[in-house]
Design an enzyme around this catalytic site. Structure first.
Site: not given
Ligand code: SF4
Length: 282
Positions: A122, A124, A216
């Site tokens: 991911h 992040e 998401s």
């Protein structure tokens, strides 16, 4: 038939800021690049593309103009490469992600082995890894964290969209394998509120439609929660994906969006659900 909207819906403040900063950059009359999808929502990417914003995977793909760093943030090396190339950098990293990056760096500087709860690929987490130095582990499931070795000093942080129960379980486990433990709770309170709203809604309906990008993380977590409560949960990105058999014959259907789902997309879904629920005239 009634469509019940969750009490928390629409953009979170981090996504709102990232979209607004990208739109403002698009007004400046120079080429604008988003480094990765600005937020994990294909509809938003499409709307920004219509305004001339191009999505790139690496700063080397931008020859001139503006590069917008998305809400998930980037590792410091990527930020440096944007600047080295003489590109104008607009930093739309969410303030809560910046906070997680600061804490990760602090743990690494103080000599802790950093344990990140999150999905390794991911964006992040990729960003957080850039602040963690070399002494770091990324874990997402109990199976993974029970394989962590014994440690002298462990510091735990989380990807913002991880569920709070998983963070608590990880911290409890690391407490049993580390001599010294430091914890920064970086789970995003906005996603926690959204998860509570999804659970509340799932108490009231049998069928829940969850709207948001398939990539998401926070949207997928809402689907998981509804499934864990034994509900029919359907994950869609746009209104035309709603199937008649999901809604016909139901008294109520619940509707919730992820933190990067615009309110107008949710209202389009609501309209379509209501239209499909109408008896077909012959
Ligand atoms: S979900 Fe939370 S951490 Fe992520 S952009 Fe929104 S407010 Fe920021």
């Amino acid at each position: 038939m009634e469509v019940l909207l969750a009490r928390e819906n629409g953009f979170c403040f981090g996504v709102k800021k990232a979209v607004e900063l990208t739109e403002a950059a698009a007004e400046r009359g120079r080429p604008v690049h988003n480094l990765g999808q600005v937020v994990h929502n294909p509809e938003i990417s499409r709307r920004l593309a219509e305004r001339g914003v191009r999505v790139i995977g690496d700063p080397s793909e931008a020859v001139e103009g503006i590069v917008v760093i998305r809400a998930h943030g980037v590792p410091p090396a990527v930020r440096a490469r944007i600047e080295e190339r003489g590109l104008d950098c607009v930093d739309a990293t969410c303030s809560l992600v910046l906070r997680a990056q600061r804490f990760t760096k602090r743990l690494a500087d103080e000599g802790y082995h950093v344990v990140i709860l999150g999905t390794r690929e991911h964006p992040e987490v990729v960003g957080l890894l850039g602040f963690a130095g070399g002494d770091v582990s990324v874990v997402e499931t109990e199976q993974e964290w029970t394989r962590l070795p014994k440690m002298k000093r462990a510091g735990v942080v989380s990807q913002s969209t991880q569920p709070p129960w998983a963070f608590t379980a990880l911290v409890s486990h690391v407490a049993t394998i580390a001599q010294e433990l430091k914890v920064y709770n970086t789970v995003c309170p906005v996603t926690v509120k959204r998860q509570h709203a999804a659970s509340e809604l799932a108490e009231r309906v049998r069928t829940l439609i969850v709207v948001g990008g398939r990539n998401s993380a926070n949207t997928r977590e809402l689907v998981n929660l509804a499934l864990m409560q034994g509900r029919d949960a359907h994950h869609i990105e746009t209104a035309d994906e709603v199937r008649p058999e999901w809604v016909r014959g139901r008294d109520r259907v619940g509707l919730i969006g992820g933190c990067s789902t615009p309110m107008d997309t949710l209202l389009e879904v609501k309209e379509r659900v209501e239209a499909l629920a109408q008896p077909v005239s012959v």
